[in-house]
Design a protein around this motif. Sequence first.
Motif, PDB file in Angstrom:
ATOM      1  N   SER A  67      -4.099   3.911  -5.110  1.00 54.55           N
ATOM      2  CA  SER A  67      -4.740   2.845  -5.896  1.00 54.55           C
ATOM      3  C   SER A  67      -5.803   3.404  -6.837  1.00 54.55           C
ATOM      4  N   ALA A  68      -6.164   4.669  -6.653  1.00 53.75           N
ATOM      5  CA  ALA A  68      -7.074   5.316  -7.605  1.00 53.75           C
ATOM      6  C   ALA A  68      -6.346   5.657  -8.909  1.00 53.75           C
ATOM      7  N   LYS A  69      -5.015   5.587  -8.870  1.00 53.07           N
ATOM      8  CA  LYS A  69      -4.236   5.814 -10.091  1.00 53.07           C
ATOM      9  C   LYS A  69      -4.234   4.535 -10.924  1.00 53.07           C
ATOM     10  N   GLU A  70      -3.994   4.689 -12.219  1.00 46.62           N
ATOM     11  CA  GLU A  70      -3.995   3.517 -13.084  1.00 46.62           C
ATOM     12  C   GLU A  70      -2.832   2.578 -12.772  1.00 46.62           C
ATOM     13  N   ASN A  71      -3.114   1.269 -12.838  1.00 50.04           N
ATOM     14  CA  ASN A  71      -2.103   0.226 -12.652  1.00 50.04           C
ATOM     15  C   ASN A  71      -1.526   0.125 -11.246  1.00 50.04           C
ATOM     16  N   PHE A  72      -2.305   0.544 -10.233  1.00 51.47           N
ATOM     17  CA  PHE A  72      -1.896   0.328  -8.843  1.00 51.47           C
ATOM     18  C   PHE A  72      -2.953  -0.525  -8.154  1.00 51.47           C
ATOM     19  N   SER A  73      -2.567  -1.715  -7.695  1.00 52.38           N
ATOM     20  CA  SER A  73      -3.523  -2.586  -7.022  1.00 52.38           C
ATOM     21  C   SER A  73      -3.627  -2.203  -5.552  1.00 52.38           C
ATOM     22  N   LEU A  74      -4.785  -2.528  -4.975  1.00 45.91           N
ATOM     23  CA  LEU A  74      -4.992  -2.283  -3.547  1.00 45.91           C
ATOM     24  C   LEU A  74      -3.926  -3.022  -2.727  1.00 45.91           C
ATOM     25  N   GLU A  75      -3.632  -4.263  -3.131  1.00 46.34           N
ATOM     26  CA  GLU A  75      -2.663  -5.088  -2.400  1.00 46.34           C
ATOM     27  C   GLU A  75      -1.273  -4.458  -2.382  1.00 46.34           C
ATOM     28  N   TRP A  76      -0.814  -4.033  -3.544  1.00 53.03           N
ATOM     29  CA  TRP A  76       0.528  -3.406  -3.616  1.00 53.03           C
ATOM     30  C   TRP A  76       0.559  -2.165  -2.728  1.00 53.03           C
ATOM     31  N   GLN A  79       1.005  -2.754   1.176  1.00 54.13           N
ATOM     32  CA  GLN A  79       2.209  -3.403   1.737  1.00 54.13           C
ATOM     33  C   GLN A  79       3.110  -2.502   2.598  1.00 54.13           C
ATOM     34  N   PRO A  80       3.473  -1.295   2.137  1.00 57.80           N
ATOM     35  CA  PRO A  80       4.403  -0.484   2.948  1.00 57.80           C
ATOM     36  C   PRO A  80       3.854  -0.109   4.327  1.00 57.80           C
ATOM     37  N   ASP A  81       2.524  -0.143   4.488  1.00 59.25           N
ATOM     38  CA  ASP A  81       1.917   0.263   5.761  1.00 59.25           C
ATOM     39  C   ASP A  81       1.555  -0.919   6.659  1.00 59.25           C
ATOM     40  N   VAL A  82       1.828  -2.148   6.179  1.00 60.79           N
ATOM     41  CA  VAL A  82       1.541  -3.324   6.997  1.00 60.79           C
ATOM     42  C   VAL A  82       2.352  -3.244   8.291  1.00 60.79           C
ATOM     43  N   GLY A  83       1.686  -3.382   9.428  1.00 64.52           N
ATOM     44  CA  GLY A  83       2.383  -3.366  10.721  1.00 64.52           C
ATOM     45  C   GLY A  83       2.350  -2.039  11.449  1.00 64.52           C
ATOM     46  N   ALA A 115     -13.207  13.669 -10.838  1.00 64.37           N
ATOM     47  CA  ALA A 115     -12.904  12.336 -11.346  1.00 64.37           C
ATOM     48  C   ALA A 115     -12.030  11.560 -10.367  1.00 64.37           C
ATOM     49  N   VAL A 116     -10.993  12.218  -9.851  1.00 65.31           N
ATOM     50  CA  VAL A 116     -10.101  11.568  -8.884  1.00 65.31           C
ATOM     51  C   VAL A 116     -10.881  11.226  -7.615  1.00 65.31           C
ATOM     52  N   GLN A 117     -11.654  12.179  -7.112  1.00 62.16           N
ATOM     53  CA  GLN A 117     -12.375  11.970  -5.857  1.00 62.16           C
ATOM     54  C   GLN A 117     -13.360  10.790  -5.964  1.00 62.16           C
ATOM     55  N   GLU A 118     -14.005  10.631  -7.111  1.00 63.29           N
ATOM     56  CA  GLU A 118     -14.943   9.508  -7.289  1.00 63.29           C
ATOM     57  C   GLU A 118     -14.203   8.170  -7.262  1.00 63.29           C
ATOM     58  N   ARG A 119     -13.038   8.101  -7.919  1.00 66.47           N
ATOM     59  CA  ARG A 119     -12.262   6.856  -7.909  1.00 66.47           C
ATOM     60  C   ARG A 119     -11.734   6.559  -6.517  1.00 66.47           C
ATOM     61  N   VAL A 120     -11.306   7.603  -5.810  1.00 65.05           N
ATOM     62  CA  VAL A 120     -10.812   7.438  -4.440  1.00 65.05           C
ATOM     63  C   VAL A 120     -11.938   6.902  -3.554  1.00 65.05           C
ATOM     64  N   LEU A 121     -13.154   7.434  -3.740  1.00 71.20           N
ATOM     65  CA  LEU A 121     -14.303   6.989  -2.939  1.00 71.20           C
ATOM     66  C   LEU A 121     -14.569   5.498  -3.136  1.00 71.20           C
ATOM     67  N   GLN A 122     -14.481   5.039  -4.399  1.00 74.92           N
ATOM     68  CA  GLN A 122     -14.666   3.602  -4.663  1.00 74.92           C
ATOM     69  C   GLN A 122     -13.638   2.774  -3.906  1.00 74.92           C
ATOM     70  N   ARG A 123     -12.417   3.247  -3.878  1.00 77.71           N
ATOM     71  CA  ARG A 123     -11.359   2.521  -3.175  1.00 77.71           C
ATOM     72  C   ARG A 123     -11.610   2.502  -1.674  1.00 77.71           C
ATOM     73  N   PHE A 124     -12.089   3.610  -1.146  1.00 79.08           N
ATOM     74  CA  PHE A 124     -12.433   3.633   0.290  1.00 79.08           C
ATOM     75  C   PHE A 124     -13.516   2.593   0.585  1.00 79.08           C
ATOM     76  N   HIS A 125     -14.503   2.493  -0.326  1.00 78.94           N
ATOM     77  CA  HIS A 125     -15.568   1.498  -0.109  1.00 78.94           C
ATOM     78  C   HIS A 125     -14.992   0.090  -0.093  1.00 78.94           C
ATOM     79  N   GLN A 126     -14.000  -0.168  -0.954  1.00 80.30           N
ATOM     80  CA  GLN A 126     -13.339  -1.484  -0.948  1.00 80.30           C
ATOM     81  C   GLN A 126     -12.634  -1.716   0.389  1.00 80.30           C
TER      82      GLN A 126
END
Length: 172
Positions: A67-76, A79-83, A115-126
Amino acid sequence: LFPERSTDIGRLLSSYLEKESDVEDHSVHLLFSANRWEQVPLMKEKLNQGVTLVVDRYAFSGVAFTSAKENFSLEWCKQPDVGLPKPDLVLFLHLKLADAAMRGEFGRERYENGAVQERVLQRFHQLMKDTTLNWKMVDASKSIEEVHEEIRALSEDTICTAVQRPLGELWK
Ligand code: 2DT
Ligand code: MG
């Protein structure tokens, strides 16, 4: 330890991370998830035997990194890991980027840049805002002994309460 690099899928992922091959972003996300699902029968067998599993990286890394990549939502990405088997405790070992960069071989594999690590960190916080999971933050800049002691204490408490609870399903 994920990715589990020893399976067929794991070998693909390892070569992707080592930048020996390129894989389309959606496709690689699903392969990381498949690499977890293929371990689920073994994980459940162990858990049923009363074995405590320590999992290094899991669906949370999958979601944070894609989700740190462009155009990937957290929700999408979730999904593959649900369950998947739901962890009783999720430890986030926090380390400042500058300190992480000084540790062994940083920069060699894919995603190992600031740059990648900073975006990944934001996603972890979410992801950590999700109160259905037992997230705990550990300060990884302390000494190995101090970090060990903190993780040991948190784990022992969790193990004591987890024995009398059924296995949960992640994000479900
Ligand atoms: P290490 O082997 O150093 O932990 O690096 N990754 C991992 C993903 O992009 N998706 C995933 O689902 C998982 C488990 C993060 C592994 C690298 O692989 C990335 C860092
Ligand atoms: Mg690494």
